[in-house]
Design a protein around this motif. Structure first.
Motif, mmCIF file in Angstrom:
data_model
loop_
_atom_site.group_PDB
_atom_site.id
_atom_site.type_symbol
_atom_site.label_atom_id
_atom_site.label_comp_id
_atom_site.label_asym_id
_atom_site.label_seq_id
_atom_site.Cartn_x
_atom_site.Cartn_y
_atom_site.Cartn_z
ATOM 1 N N VAL A 46 0.835 -1.200 0.000
ATOM 2 C CA VAL A 46 0.000 0.000 0.000
ATOM 3 C C VAL A 46 0.871 1.252 0.000
ATOM 4 O O VAL A 46 0.596 2.221 -0.722
ATOM 5 N N ILE A 47 1.938 1.260 0.780
ATOM 6 C CA ILE A 47 2.819 2.423 0.847
ATOM 7 C C ILE A 47 3.467 2.680 -0.514
ATOM 8 O O ILE A 47 3.574 3.827 -0.970
ATOM 9 N N ILE A 48 3.897 1.614 -1.189
ATOM 10 C CA ILE A 48 4.512 1.771 -2.512
ATOM 11 C C ILE A 48 3.509 2.341 -3.502
ATOM 12 O O ILE A 48 3.830 3.224 -4.308
ATOM 13 N N GLN A 49 2.274 1.845 -3.429
ATOM 14 C CA GLN A 49 1.248 2.363 -4.335
ATOM 15 C C GLN A 49 0.979 3.836 -4.079
ATOM 16 O O GLN A 49 0.774 4.621 -5.014
ATOM 17 N N LEU A 50 0.971 4.235 -2.818
ATOM 18 C CA LEU A 50 0.770 5.646 -2.492
ATOM 19 C C LEU A 50 1.942 6.486 -2.984
ATOM 20 O O LEU A 50 1.763 7.561 -3.562
ATOM 21 N N ARG A 51 3.144 5.997 -2.766
ATOM 22 C CA ARG A 51 4.337 6.759 -3.153
ATOM 23 C C ARG A 51 4.457 6.907 -4.663
ATOM 24 O O ARG A 51 4.820 7.960 -5.172
ATOM 25 N N ASP A 52 4.130 5.831 -5.388
ATOM 26 C CA ASP A 52 4.266 5.848 -6.838
ATOM 27 C C ASP A 52 3.058 6.434 -7.542
ATOM 28 O O ASP A 52 3.051 6.555 -8.775
ATOM 29 N N GLY A 53 1.998 6.744 -6.784
ATOM 30 C CA GLY A 53 0.801 7.300 -7.400
ATOM 31 C C GLY A 53 0.052 6.297 -8.237
ATOM 32 O O GLY A 53 -0.558 6.655 -9.249
ATOM 33 N N SER A 54 0.075 5.035 -7.835
ATOM 34 C CA SER A 54 -0.639 4.007 -8.586
ATOM 35 C C SER A 54 -2.121 4.279 -8.549
ATOM 36 O O SER A 54 -2.650 4.836 -7.590
ATOM 37 N N ALA A 55 -2.820 3.875 -9.602
ATOM 38 C CA ALA A 55 -4.263 4.100 -9.692
ATOM 39 C C ALA A 55 -4.979 3.147 -8.757
ATOM 40 O O ALA A 55 -5.091 1.957 -9.016
ATOM 41 N N GLY A 56 -5.455 3.679 -7.631
ATOM 42 C CA GLY A 56 -6.217 2.862 -6.704
ATOM 43 C C GLY A 56 -5.312 1.902 -5.948
ATOM 44 O O GLY A 56 -4.101 1.881 -6.080
ATOM 45 N N PHE A 57 -5.920 1.090 -5.096
ATOM 46 C CA PHE A 57 -5.169 0.153 -4.286
ATOM 47 C C PHE A 57 -5.687 -1.264 -4.489
ATOM 48 O O PHE A 57 -5.449 -2.137 -3.689
ATOM 49 N N THR A 58 -6.428 -1.490 -5.550
ATOM 50 C CA THR A 58 -7.139 -2.741 -5.689
ATOM 51 C C THR A 58 -6.271 -3.837 -6.282
ATOM 52 O O THR A 58 -5.385 -3.591 -7.091
ATOM 53 N N VAL A 59 -6.545 -5.055 -5.834
ATOM 54 C CA VAL A 59 -5.979 -6.268 -6.401
ATOM 55 C C VAL A 59 -7.158 -7.025 -6.996
ATOM 56 O O VAL A 59 -8.265 -6.982 -6.455
ATOM 57 N N PRO A 60 -6.990 -7.711 -8.132
ATOM 58 C CA PRO A 60 -8.107 -8.432 -8.741
ATOM 59 C C PRO A 60 -8.835 -9.318 -7.742
ATOM 60 O O PRO A 60 -8.225 -9.976 -6.894
ATOM 61 N N GLY A 61 -10.169 -9.341 -7.860
ATOM 62 C CA GLY A 61 -10.990 -10.059 -6.896
ATOM 63 C C GLY A 61 -10.644 -11.529 -6.792
ATOM 64 O O GLY A 61 -10.582 -12.086 -5.679
ATOM 65 N N ALA A 62 -10.415 -12.190 -7.922
ATOM 66 C CA ALA A 62 -10.098 -13.617 -7.894
ATOM 67 C C ALA A 62 -8.826 -13.877 -7.097
ATOM 68 O O ALA A 62 -8.746 -14.834 -6.312
ATOM 69 N N GLN A 63 -7.823 -13.021 -7.279
ATOM 70 C CA GLN A 63 -6.568 -13.179 -6.545
ATOM 71 C C GLN A 63 -6.774 -12.943 -5.057
ATOM 72 O O GLN A 63 -6.193 -13.654 -4.214
ATOM 73 N N ARG A 64 -7.585 -11.972 -4.709
ATOM 74 C CA ARG A 64 -7.841 -11.678 -3.303
ATOM 75 C C ARG A 64 -8.559 -12.835 -2.621
ATOM 76 O O ARG A 64 -8.275 -13.163 -1.459
ATOM 77 N N ILE A 65 -9.492 -13.459 -3.314
ATOM 78 C CA ILE A 65 -10.202 -14.602 -2.725
ATOM 79 C C ILE A 65 -9.232 -15.752 -2.481
ATOM 80 O O ILE A 65 -9.234 -16.383 -1.407
ATOM 81 N N THR A 66 -8.400 -16.037 -3.462
ATOM 82 C CA THR A 66 -7.418 -17.107 -3.312
ATOM 83 C C THR A 66 -6.470 -16.829 -2.157
ATOM 84 O O THR A 66 -6.153 -17.716 -1.347
ATOM 85 N N THR A 67 -6.015 -15.583 -2.049
ATOM 86 C CA THR A 67 -5.101 -15.201 -0.971
ATOM 87 C C THR A 67 -5.775 -15.324 0.382
ATOM 88 O O THR A 67 -5.164 -15.814 1.350
ATOM 89 N N ALA A 68 -7.030 -14.891 0.480
ATOM 90 C CA ALA A 68 -7.749 -14.963 1.754
ATOM 91 C C ALA A 68 -7.906 -16.403 2.211
ATOM 92 O O ALA A 68 -7.701 -16.724 3.392
ATOM 93 N N VAL A 69 -8.254 -17.294 1.287
ATOM 94 C CA VAL A 69 -8.433 -18.704 1.643
ATOM 95 C C VAL A 69 -7.098 -19.339 2.026
ATOM 96 O O VAL A 69 -6.992 -20.071 3.027
ATOM 97 N N SER A 70 -6.046 -19.053 1.259
ATOM 98 C CA SER A 70 -4.726 -19.623 1.550
ATOM 99 C C SER A 70 -4.206 -19.150 2.899
ATOM 100 O O SER A 70 -3.653 -19.939 3.675
ATOM 101 N N SER A 71 -4.371 -17.857 3.179
ATOM 102 C CA SER A 71 -3.910 -17.315 4.459
ATOM 103 C C SER A 71 -4.668 -17.933 5.620
ATOM 104 O O SER A 71 -4.082 -18.250 6.664
ATOM 105 N N ALA A 72 -5.978 -18.120 5.451
ATOM 106 C CA ALA A 72 -6.780 -18.724 6.513
ATOM 107 C C ALA A 72 -6.337 -20.157 6.781
ATOM 108 O O ALA A 72 -6.234 -20.590 7.936
#
Length: 279
Positions: A137-163
């Motif tokens: 998030v800090i890198i995205q803020l510093r570089d001025g990236s458009a938004g902070f979003t990660v693709p939904g499919a990737q986020r779901i996979t990450t959430a399940v794997s982390s759990a």
């Protein structure tokens, strides 16, 4: 955009305009002024001065009004950016910090349920993940990236794997072909649902179902209730209220509460396929 409490014309301008109209009306109605040329000249000069002043004030008020609108637009944009950043930090860090708290609590209260060595390993992994998410998030803020979003499919996979890495028994059933924008919203629901399940029920069983019909898509997260020795961690309520704020503009519906048989907790969200532009 927020409303701006700035009148298009100030009270001074309004009064001067009224005075100019009265003077011009006096010139038109009072014919005897023609008998005294000097009086007519003074009256016309006064009328011209008032009209010039009125035009000047009108332009000044107009510029001030437009400047106020621009400043209000900047404030609105900054407010939306702060809200997006707060939501992103909550999504990225809340689950990790909750997992650290839960693992530590269970290990301290009931070492037989989670051996201290296993709990420490999970805490190390989770803290590294939290640090990585925060750095992203800090890198995205510093570089001025458009938004902070990660693709939904990737986020779901990450959430399940982390759990699963935190000791949860998570099953995922997900339909294919769900539009990306809907999947982005549903991913936030899944992240929040898994986080809440771990925070309140511990490393137990969780069932995640993401499905779609002709008119809508749904996400359902169900847990099996608190595991032995888990007393849960009290939350702030920001997660569910944030979900409602997120899906309300697109006509989404949210239900959260105990399951009918009392075995656990259920979070269900339904989002219409024709997402409105307010989302």
């Amino acid at each position: 955009m927020s409303t701006v409490d700035v009148p298009r014309r100030s009270r001074v301008t309004q009064l001067v305009t009224i005075a100019a109209v009265l003077v011009v009306g006096l010139l038109l109605l009072v014919g005897p002024l023609a008998r005294w040329p000097w009086a007519a000249m003074v009256t016309w000069a006064l009328a011209a001065a008032l009209l010039a002043w009125t035009l000047h004030r009108h332009r000044s008020d107009r510029r001030r009004y437009e400047r106020s609108l621009a400043e209000a637009g900047v404030r609105e944009a900054r407010s939306e950016q702060r809200l997006e950043l707060a939501r992103t930090l909550h999504e990225r860090l809340s689950s990790h910090l909750g997992a650290i708290t839960m693992q530590s609590t269970i290990a301290l209260r009931d070492p037989a349920a989670i051996p201290p060595q296993e709990a420490l390993a999970t805490v190390e992994y989770t803290s590294r993940e939290a640090t990585h998410q925060l750095r992203t998030v800090i890198i995205q803020l510093r570089d001025g990236s458009a938004g902070f979003t990660v693709p939904g499919a990737q986020r779901i996979t990450t959430a399940v794997s982390s759990a699963r890495a935190q000791g949860m028994d998570v099953t995922l059933q997900q339909s294919t072909g769900i539009p990306d924008r809907m999947l982005d919203l549903l991913a936030t629901v899944v992240e929040e649902g898994i986080t809440n399940a771990f925070r309140h029920a511990g490393p137990g069983k969780v069932r995640v179902v993401i499905d779609q019909a002709e008119q809508h898509a749904t996400a359902v997260i169900e847990d099996s209730g608190p595991v032995l020795g888990c007393t849960g961690v009290r939350g702030t309520g920001f997660g569910l209220s944030g979900l409602r704020e997120l899906i309300a503009p697109c006509g989404g519906e949210l239900e959260a509460g105990p399951m009918a048989d009392g075995s656990g907790w259920r979070l269900a969200v339904r989002i219409p396929r024709d997402i409105r532009s307010g989302a």
